[in-house]
Scaffold this active site. Structure first.
Site, PDB file in Angstrom:
ATOM      1  N   GLY A  93       0.806  -1.211   0.000  1.00 52.19           N
ATOM      2  CA  GLY A  93       0.000   0.000   0.000  1.00 52.19           C
ATOM      3  C   GLY A  93       0.839   1.261   0.000  1.00 52.19           C
ATOM      4  O   GLY A  93       0.447   2.283   0.580  1.00 52.19           O
ATOM      5  N   GLY A 104      -0.675   4.716  -0.919  1.00 51.87           N
ATOM      6  CA  GLY A 104      -1.643   5.336  -0.026  1.00 51.87           C
ATOM      7  C   GLY A 104      -0.974   6.355   0.881  1.00 51.87           C
ATOM      8  O   GLY A 104       0.264   6.462   0.936  1.00 51.87           O
ATOM      9  N   VAL A 128      -0.698   6.549   4.229  1.00 52.64           N
ATOM     10  CA  VAL A 128       0.145   6.010   5.300  1.00 52.64           C
ATOM     11  C   VAL A 128       1.304   5.206   4.735  1.00 52.64           C
ATOM     12  O   VAL A 128       2.443   5.334   5.189  1.00 52.64           O
ATOM     13  CB  VAL A 128      -0.686   5.147   6.266  1.00 52.64           C
ATOM     14  CG1 VAL A 128       0.198   4.608   7.384  1.00 52.64           C
ATOM     15  CG2 VAL A 128      -1.831   5.942   6.845  1.00 52.64           C
ATOM     16  N   LEU A 151      -1.909  -2.631   9.858  1.00 53.32           N
ATOM     17  CA  LEU A 151      -2.499  -1.331  10.180  1.00 53.32           C
ATOM     18  C   LEU A 151      -4.012  -1.404  10.093  1.00 53.32           C
ATOM     19  O   LEU A 151      -4.563  -1.818   9.074  1.00 53.32           O
ATOM     20  CB  LEU A 151      -1.975  -0.248   9.229  1.00 53.32           C
ATOM     21  CG  LEU A 151      -0.598   0.333   9.555  1.00 53.32           C
ATOM     22  CD1 LEU A 151       0.509  -0.687   9.319  1.00 53.32           C
ATOM     23  CD2 LEU A 151      -0.332   1.591   8.734  1.00 53.32           C
ATOM     24  N   SER A 202      -7.714   0.494  12.165  1.00 51.65           N
ATOM     25  CA  SER A 202      -8.441   1.753  12.298  1.00 51.65           C
ATOM     26  C   SER A 202      -9.128   1.788  13.651  1.00 51.65           C
ATOM     27  O   SER A 202      -9.520   0.743  14.187  1.00 51.65           O
ATOM     28  CB  SER A 202      -9.483   1.888  11.183  1.00 51.65           C
ATOM     29  OG  SER A 202     -10.415   2.900  11.474  1.00 51.65           O
ATOM     30  N   SER A 203      -9.305   2.977  14.187  1.00 48.73           N
ATOM     31  CA  SER A 203      -9.970   3.101  15.485  1.00 48.73           C
ATOM     32  C   SER A 203     -11.448   2.742  15.422  1.00 48.73           C
ATOM     33  O   SER A 203     -12.095   2.590  16.463  1.00 48.73           O
ATOM     34  CB  SER A 203      -9.813   4.533  16.015  1.00 48.73           C
ATOM     35  OG  SER A 203     -10.390   5.470  15.120  1.00 48.73           O
ATOM     36  N   CYS A 204     -11.995   2.557  14.209  1.00 49.83           N
ATOM     37  CA  CYS A 204     -13.407   2.164  14.105  1.00 49.83           C
ATOM     38  C   CYS A 204     -13.633   0.721  14.553  1.00 49.83           C
ATOM     39  O   CYS A 204     -14.768   0.265  14.610  1.00 49.83           O
ATOM     40  CB  CYS A 204     -13.927   2.363  12.684  1.00 49.83           C
ATOM     41  SG  CYS A 204     -13.275   1.182  11.487  1.00 49.83           S
ATOM     42  N   TYR A 250     -16.157  -2.704   7.290  1.00 53.01           N
ATOM     43  CA  TYR A 250     -14.731  -2.372   7.340  1.00 53.01           C
ATOM     44  C   TYR A 250     -14.154  -2.716   8.711  1.00 53.01           C
ATOM     45  O   TYR A 250     -13.071  -3.318   8.815  1.00 53.01           O
ATOM     46  CB  TYR A 250     -14.540  -0.889   7.038  1.00 53.01           C
ATOM     47  CG  TYR A 250     -13.115  -0.402   7.103  1.00 53.01           C
ATOM     48  CD1 TYR A 250     -12.208  -0.710   6.101  1.00 53.01           C
ATOM     49  CD2 TYR A 250     -12.681   0.382   8.170  1.00 53.01           C
ATOM     50  CE1 TYR A 250     -10.889  -0.259   6.155  1.00 53.01           C
ATOM     51  CE2 TYR A 250     -11.369   0.839   8.233  1.00 53.01           C
ATOM     52  CZ  TYR A 250     -10.489   0.520   7.224  1.00 53.01           C
ATOM     53  OH  TYR A 250      -9.190   0.969   7.284  1.00 53.01           O
ATOM     54  N   LYS A 308     -11.162  -5.449   9.797  1.00 53.98           N
ATOM     55  CA  LYS A 308      -9.962  -5.080  10.541  1.00 53.98           C
ATOM     56  C   LYS A 308      -9.846  -5.871  11.848  1.00 53.98           C
ATOM     57  O   LYS A 308      -8.735  -6.255  12.257  1.00 53.98           O
ATOM     58  CB  LYS A 308      -9.958  -3.575  10.820  1.00 53.98           C
ATOM     59  CG  LYS A 308      -9.720  -2.730   9.568  1.00 53.98           C
ATOM     60  CD  LYS A 308      -8.364  -3.045   8.945  1.00 53.98           C
ATOM     61  CE  LYS A 308      -8.060  -2.200   7.731  1.00 53.98           C
ATOM     62  NZ  LYS A 308      -6.741  -2.512   7.151  1.00 53.98           N
ATOM     63  N   PRO A 343      -4.526   3.269  14.315  1.00 55.78           N
ATOM     64  CA  PRO A 343      -4.388   4.732  14.337  1.00 55.78           C
ATOM     65  C   PRO A 343      -5.723   5.425  14.550  1.00 55.78           C
ATOM     66  O   PRO A 343      -6.788   4.895  14.229  1.00 55.78           O
ATOM     67  CB  PRO A 343      -3.845   5.046  12.947  1.00 55.78           C
ATOM     68  CG  PRO A 343      -4.422   3.959  12.081  1.00 55.78           C
ATOM     69  CD  PRO A 343      -4.464   2.723  12.954  1.00 55.78           C
ATOM     70  N   THR A 344      -5.640   6.609  15.073  1.00 51.64           N
ATOM     71  CA  THR A 344      -6.796   7.493  15.120  1.00 51.64           C
ATOM     72  C   THR A 344      -7.009   8.078  13.728  1.00 51.64           C
ATOM     73  O   THR A 344      -6.424   7.618  12.745  1.00 51.64           O
ATOM     74  CB  THR A 344      -6.572   8.595  16.170  1.00 51.64           C
ATOM     75  OG1 THR A 344      -7.789   9.333  16.356  1.00 51.64           O
ATOM     76  CG2 THR A 344      -5.443   9.531  15.754  1.00 51.64           C
ATOM     77  N   ASN A 345      -7.828   9.107  13.591  1.00 51.50           N
ATOM     78  CA  ASN A 345      -8.075   9.742  12.295  1.00 51.50           C
ATOM     79  C   ASN A 345      -6.777  10.350  11.761  1.00 51.50           C
ATOM     80  O   ASN A 345      -6.145  11.171  12.427  1.00 51.50           O
ATOM     81  CB  ASN A 345      -9.122  10.854  12.440  1.00 51.50           C
ATOM     82  CG  ASN A 345     -10.430  10.332  12.996  1.00 51.50           C
ATOM     83  OD1 ASN A 345     -11.105   9.529  12.370  1.00 51.50           O
ATOM     84  ND2 ASN A 345     -10.783  10.777  14.189  1.00 51.50           N
ATOM     85  N   HIS A 358     -12.477  11.791   3.989  1.00 52.32           N
ATOM     86  CA  HIS A 358     -12.688  11.965   5.413  1.00 52.32           C
ATOM     87  C   HIS A 358     -12.848  13.449   5.743  1.00 52.32           C
ATOM     88  O   HIS A 358     -12.758  14.309   4.872  1.00 52.32           O
ATOM     89  CB  HIS A 358     -11.521  11.356   6.189  1.00 52.32           C
ATOM     90  CG  HIS A 358     -11.463   9.867   6.115  1.00 52.32           C
ATOM     91  ND1 HIS A 358     -10.612   9.193   5.272  1.00 52.32           N
ATOM     92  CD2 HIS A 358     -12.162   8.916   6.781  1.00 52.32           C
ATOM     93  CE1 HIS A 358     -10.777   7.881   5.421  1.00 52.32           C
ATOM     94  NE2 HIS A 358     -11.721   7.691   6.322  1.00 52.32           N
ATOM     95  N   ARG A 410     -13.397  22.097   0.598  1.00 49.72           N
ATOM     96  CA  ARG A 410     -14.528  23.023   0.574  1.00 49.72           C
ATOM     97  C   ARG A 410     -14.119  24.438   0.981  1.00 49.72           C
ATOM     98  O   ARG A 410     -14.612  25.431   0.425  1.00 49.72           O
ATOM     99  CB  ARG A 410     -15.645  22.491   1.471  1.00 49.72           C
ATOM    100  CG  ARG A 410     -16.330  21.260   0.873  1.00 49.72           C
ATOM    101  CD  ARG A 410     -17.366  20.658   1.802  1.00 49.72           C
ATOM    102  NE  ARG A 410     -18.214  21.691   2.357  1.00 49.72           N
ATOM    103  CZ  ARG A 410     -18.585  21.748   3.634  1.00 49.72           C
ATOM    104  NH1 ARG A 410     -18.167  20.835   4.475  1.00 49.72           N
ATOM    105  NH2 ARG A 410     -19.368  22.711   4.060  1.00 49.72           N
TER     106      ARG A 410
END
Length: 326
Positions: free
Chosen positions: A16, A19, A21, A111, A113-115, A142, A146, A169-171, A185, A193
């Site tokens: 990856g 990407g 990270v 790796l 995700s905090s989700c 997802y 993980k 990791p966090t966000n 994200h 924006r």
């Protein structure tokens, strides 16, 4: 701190690497003198193809693996492409982890995700809260993929004696982020924006919700530094994280959070947008707080270094460069 356990000429595979990270991990490795880094694009190696992954590992025989490859996206993408998210992530991690075992990889870092943590987990979120409650529904496919990766690392460690770590990791944000108008994200979406609002001279910058939820953000270069720090620990320090009674799970975060209102204000300052920030309270806030407990990692000598404003300034320059290249 002991001498790093990995020689600079060791063969290291970063899955990856294109990407956000993965790219940061490659840059971090190079900055520390690691020269034998192996990468493959998706066109060169489809990680969902088991036969192709097995052939790659048999030919290359990497000693160390950073598994940063994944199908990722924001709330919209996670909720709409649920089948793709669970299938592709399960296939990628299963193929890479198993091929690593078969081909004698010394260390692997998965790796996540905090989700992975329950939607209503106590704050800050400790590693031990895994599987203690229901997940957030929008990204459950997802998250389950993980969680399966964490369990796979732990199970292989226990059965086969492998030394695989899982870092959550966090966000994350920073160079190489996804600025897609629908699938990005919160930070890249707000940067885009705010930038477009500045160019159009729009008087108001509308942010969903009340602005009161708190979120934690980590600069991707700090994340990469933490990953390489952990991967290169001396053997006894590395094995501190490997136990039969708990998963080899480590939170990586900034250790502090900010309100969405404060985040929006900082982004507008960085971008140079001078209009009024307006909160659309008809839109949902989501979870009111999501902060990782990083005491475990901090106890081993690592803390994040990049202030949010500084990281956002780098991210904005990256966004502008990416926009100009299109």
């Amino acid at each position: 701190m002991s001498k790093p356990a990995i020689a600079t000429e060791a063969k290291i595979y970063v899955a990856g690497h294109r990407g956000m990270v993965g790219g940061a991990i490659v840059r971090e490795l190079q900055s520390q003198g690691y020269s034998n880094i192996v990468t493959r694009t998706h066109a060169e190696l489809d990680l969902t193809n088991q036969a192709a992954v097995n052939a790659f590992f048999a030919a290359e025989k990497p000693g160390y693996v950073f598994l940063a490859a994944a199908k990722v996206g924001g709330i919209h993408a996670n909720n709409v492409y649920r089948g793709e998210f669970i299938y592709q992530n399960l296939m990628i991690q299963s193929n890479v982890i198993h091929a690593s075992f078969v081909n004698g990889v010394d260390r692997l870092m998965f790796l996540g995700s905090s989700c992975i943590y329950p939607k209503e987990a106590p704050q800050p979120i400790k590693e031990e809260y895994l599987l203690t409650g229901p997940l957030e529904q929008t990204n459950q496919p997802y998250a389950i993929a993980k969680i399966s990766g964490i369990e796979m690392c732990w199970s292989y460690n226990r059965q086969y004696g492998t030394k695989y770590l899982a870092v959550m990791p966090t966000n994350l944000y920073g160079p190489g982020d996804n600025y897609h108008p629908e699938n990005s994200h919160v930070i890249p979406a707000l940067i885009r924006r705010a930038h477009e609002g500045k160019l159009r001279g729009e008087p108001e910058f509308v942010v969903w919700g009340t602005g009161t939820p708190r979120r934690e953000f980590l600069f991707c270069e700090d994340m990469a530094n933490a990953c390489v720090y952990l991967m290169t620990l001396a053997q006894d320090e590395y094995e501190f994280f490997l136990h039969d009674t708990r998963p080899p799970l480590i939170n990586i975060g900034a250790g502090e959070d900010v309100t969405i209102a404060a985040l929006a204000k900082t982004i507008c300052e960085v971008v140079g947008y001078t209009g009024k920030i307006v909160f659309d309270q008809s839109k949902p806030d989501g979870t009111m707080r999501k902060l990782l407990d990083v005491a475990l990692l901090k106890s081993r000598g690592w803390v994040a270094k990049t202030a949010l404003h500084d990281g956002l300034a780098v991210a904005y320059e990256d966004f502008k460069a990416a926009s100009c290249s299109r």
